[in-house]
Design a protein around this motif. Structure first.
Motif, PDB file in Angstrom:
ATOM      1  N   LEU A 128      -7.882   2.620  -3.122  1.00 35.06           N
ATOM      2  CA  LEU A 128      -6.706   1.798  -2.840  1.00 35.06           C
ATOM      3  C   LEU A 128      -6.773   0.532  -3.688  1.00 35.06           C
ATOM      4  O   LEU A 128      -7.766  -0.175  -3.687  1.00 35.06           O
TER       5      LEU A 128
ATOM      6  N   SER B 172      -5.088  -3.117  -4.471  1.00 37.94           N
ATOM      7  CA  SER B 172      -4.217  -4.116  -3.831  1.00 37.94           C
ATOM      8  C   SER B 172      -4.489  -5.491  -4.425  1.00 37.94           C
ATOM      9  O   SER B 172      -5.527  -5.725  -5.022  1.00 37.94           O
TER      10      SER B 172
ATOM     11  N   LYS C 197       0.391   4.058  -3.042  1.00 42.39           N
ATOM     12  CA  LYS C 197      -0.207   5.371  -2.819  1.00 42.39           C
ATOM     13  C   LYS C 197       0.103   6.329  -3.962  1.00 42.39           C
ATOM     14  O   LYS C 197       1.238   6.415  -4.410  1.00 42.39           O
TER      15      LYS C 197
ATOM     16  N   PRO D 198       0.803  -1.217   0.000  1.00 38.88           N
ATOM     17  CA  PRO D 198       0.000   0.000   0.000  1.00 38.88           C
ATOM     18  C   PRO D 198       0.834   1.264   0.000  1.00 38.88           C
ATOM     19  O   PRO D 198       0.473   2.257  -0.618  1.00 38.88           O
TER      20      PRO D 198
ATOM     21  N   TYR E 151     -10.951   8.433  -1.561  1.00 36.34           N
ATOM     22  CA  TYR E 151      -9.711   7.659  -1.500  1.00 36.34           C
ATOM     23  C   TYR E 151      -9.952   6.312  -2.188  1.00 36.34           C
ATOM     24  O   TYR E 151     -10.982   5.668  -1.979  1.00 36.34           O
TER      25      TYR E 151
END
Length: 662
Positions: free
Chosen positions: A371, A373, A344, A340, A369
């Protein structure tokens, strides 16, 4: 001063190589108004050649040919055309009427070439036809008249522009004795009114009715005898007035206008109606193909954009920070994606947020936001788990229309997509699940209630395992683990949908990038455009075939209408007028092809869309107005370009040779 004077006129015809035939030999003769002159001689004596020189049909000679003291041998082509149009009227042995035109149109065509208004030329033609006893024949075609009537129509056509000289080439050669006397009486009356009437004949009987007889043999005038003089019943002052009305030296008269040319072209095309219709249908196939290919691409693109945009709030604009390398570069290193802290993106600072909020017509800014992964974050429920590829905060960009089941998440709730729901067992709406989040090299856990399942239709969510939660909930998780959450995406709310495009442009000016969905949509649209243009290019090959077909048919038309072209040139048509008539015919073929192609395109579109709606509930083919205009425009341009060569050929035809063509 004589009206017409020939001084030392010599004319040669080329036979072969440097050999020439001397057809007119040192001719010197003059003519005045009010004479009915017969030029008499055997076949091959040169009388018809002399007529062509006087009439301005042939300008390849030596010597002086004076009309009212002006030498027409020194006239330019345009001035010579005007001379034939206004000073000379022709009456031919074979009548030389244009078969597909009415009697009225045959008579008025000379005035049409002078761009005289329709009302004036019809009035003038009716007056002359009435004087010649043809007032009841004006709407008939030449084939419906007798020989005598046809010759009277030819005389009316010769008189329509009030010329000073009437040239009649064997005017009674195709008539019986009774009709011959009627025609001679008409010509006699014309001469008595102050015109110079020159008849070319080999008949002694016809010559005996003339006021003057000029005999020619082997290209030389062998006798010139005045039989009698007409009484001066005409008014020379009126004649002078008429001369002023039809000036041709140094003054440029009116010529055939575009609208008149189009109307004349339409009348010509009616003669070969079936052929022109089939030609237009043939040309329409290419136009239809191009329109349909463009419309197919437009339909697919419209469906794709509608599908993509159906899950986006039109009042919300997603804004991302550009990547450090290049916002178009995607790093596919799995090891980096799984971490992570490396995953970013650049975060939005307060200055960025302030800059975006100051854009005109922005009502609100929402922090967000996202993210990405692979294997590091997961969601577990009742002993089952699902790895997460995307974790995003909820925003106004997601509406109730994006929810397949349940509702949007409130505080302490999350929204999952179908891919995650299937992994957790399917029936998880309203159930507590555990979010396992890798943060600062350790996994933190947080419990949430599943509020609903996202509608993945038309989005990559159908295969990407995703969860959505409120920004405040994610911010709380970060805060509880001694970390600060900074937004890496912003959502701009606009006051009206009409301001959305302008705001997006402003965002780009500031150096920010749009949503990944927009980028993907743009990429797919570009691919669709390329495919559409490629297919349209292939379809356009048929337009080349259409162009060749038009050229061939137009050339055939020139050959078929050679004599008609000669007639029109004899009464004063310029090369430009002939070109204009044929180009207008090509233009009309282009218009008809374009319109027929457009009608066919709409018919095919309706048929395809009817089937596609039954099968998929979508319109596959969508014709835009711009495509319709483009199709018709291309059809017209191709037709005009295809018609230029045949039109030039027609304009260059020699009038003398053309009139001899049967």
């Amino acid at each position: 001063m004589c009206l017409l004077e020939l001084k030392n006129i010599n004319k040669y015809y080329k036979i072969s190589g440097s050999n020439k035939f001397h057809v007119i030999k040192d001719v010197n003769v003059s003519f005045n108004k009010g004479e009915l002159v017969s030029i008499i001689g055997e076949s091959g004596s040169g009388k018809s050649t002399l007529m062509n020189l006087i009439g301005g049909l042939d300008s390849n000679y030596s010597g002086e040919l004076l009309v009212n003291g002006k030498d027409i041998s020194k006239l330019r082509k345009k001035e010579l055309d005007t001379y034939r149009k206004s000073k000379v009227g022709f009456v031919f042995q074979s009548f030389n009427l244009i078969s597909h035109l009415s009697i009225l149109d045959n008579v008025t065509i000379a005035m049409t070439l002078s761009n005289v208004k329709k009302k004036a030329r019809i009035k003038r033609a009716k007056e002359i036809l009435s004087e010649l006893g043809l007032e009841n024949q004006i709407n008939k075609k030449p084939s419906q008249l007798s020989g005598g009537q046809k010759q009277r129509v030819a005389i009316a056509r010769a008189l329509i522009n009030n010329p000073e000289i009437i040239i009649a080439d064997e005017p009674t050669g195709s008539l019986d004795s009774k009709t011959t006397m009627q025609v001679l009486e008409i010509l006699r009356n014309i001469a008595e009114k102050g015109k110079l009437v020159i008849m070319v004949t080999h008949s002694e009987k016809v010559a005996s009715c003339s006021s003057r007889v000029v005999k020619i043999a082997d290209g030389k005038i062998i006798s010139d005898d005045e039989i009698f003089k007409f009484e001066n019943t005409y008014n020379l002052e009126d004649s002078s007035s008429n001369q002023k009305r039809f000036k041709f030296f140094g003054i440029r008269g009116k010529n055939l206008g575009i609208i008149s040319a189009v109307k004349l072209a339409l009348k010509n095309m009616k003669e070969k109606f079936a052929r022109n219709i089939f030609l237009s249908i043939g040309g329409s196939i290419g136009i239809m193909s191009v329109i349909l290919m463009l419309s197919l691409g437009n339909g697919v693109k419209t469906y794709f954009n509608t599908m993509m945009n159906s899950h986006v709030n039109p009042l919300v604009i997603e804004v991302n920070m550009p990547s450090e390398e290049d916002d178009k570069t995607i790093d596919l290193d799995v090891a980096k994606i799984q971490k992570p802290e490396i995953n970013k993106e650049k975060s939005f600072e307060d200055t960025d947020i302030q800059k975006l909020s100051q854009i005109e017509n922005v009502s609100q800014i929402e922090k967000g936001y996202t993210l990405i992964s692979m294997g590091s974050n997961s969601l577990s429920y009742n002993g089952k788990g699902s790895n997460l590829i995307r974790l995003s905060t909820i925003s106004s960009n997601i509406t109730e229309s994006n929810i397949q089941e349940g509702s949007l998440p409130k505080e302490g709730e999350i929204l999952i997509n179908k891919a995650v729901s299937d992994k957790l067992g399917g029936d998880v709406v309203g159930q507590k699940v555990t979010l396992n989040l890798l943060l600062n090299q350790k996994t933190v856990k947080a419990e949430f209630v599943v509020s609903g399942i996202e509608n993945a239709s038309g989005d990559l969510s159908s295969i990407i395992k995703s969860v959505f939660l409120n920004y405040s909930d994610l911010e709380k998780i970060y805060s509880e683990n001694n970390s600060a959450l900074k937004p890496n995406v912003m959502y701009i709310n606009t006051t009206s949908e009409k301001y959305t495009p302008a705001i997006k442009e402003k965002v780009k000016e500031f150096g920010y990038s749009g949503s990944s969905q927009e980028q993907m949509t743009s990429m797919f649209n570009e691919m669709i455009n390329i495919t559409t243009y490629a297919l349209s290019g292939i379809a356009a090959i048929s337009l080349i075939v259409s162009a060749i077909m038009i050229i061939v048919v137009m050339y055939i038309s020139v050959v078929e209408r050679t004599k008609e072209i000669g007639i029109i040139k004899a009464i004063g048509a310029r090369r430009k007028d002939i070109r204009r008539i044929f180009v207008c015919e090509a233009f009309l073929i282009g218009v008809f092809s374009g319109v027929i192609g457009l009608v066919f395109s709409y018919a095919v579109m309706n048929g395809i869309n009817t089937m596609s709606n039954k099968l998929f509930n979508i319109n596959v083919v969508i014709i835009k107005n711009s495509y319709a205009a483009f199709g018709v425009g291309v059809s017209i341009i191709i037709s005009i370009l295809s018609g230029i060569l045949p039109a030039n050929k027609a304009s260059k035809l020699d009038p003398v040779e053309s009139l001899r063509r049967e």
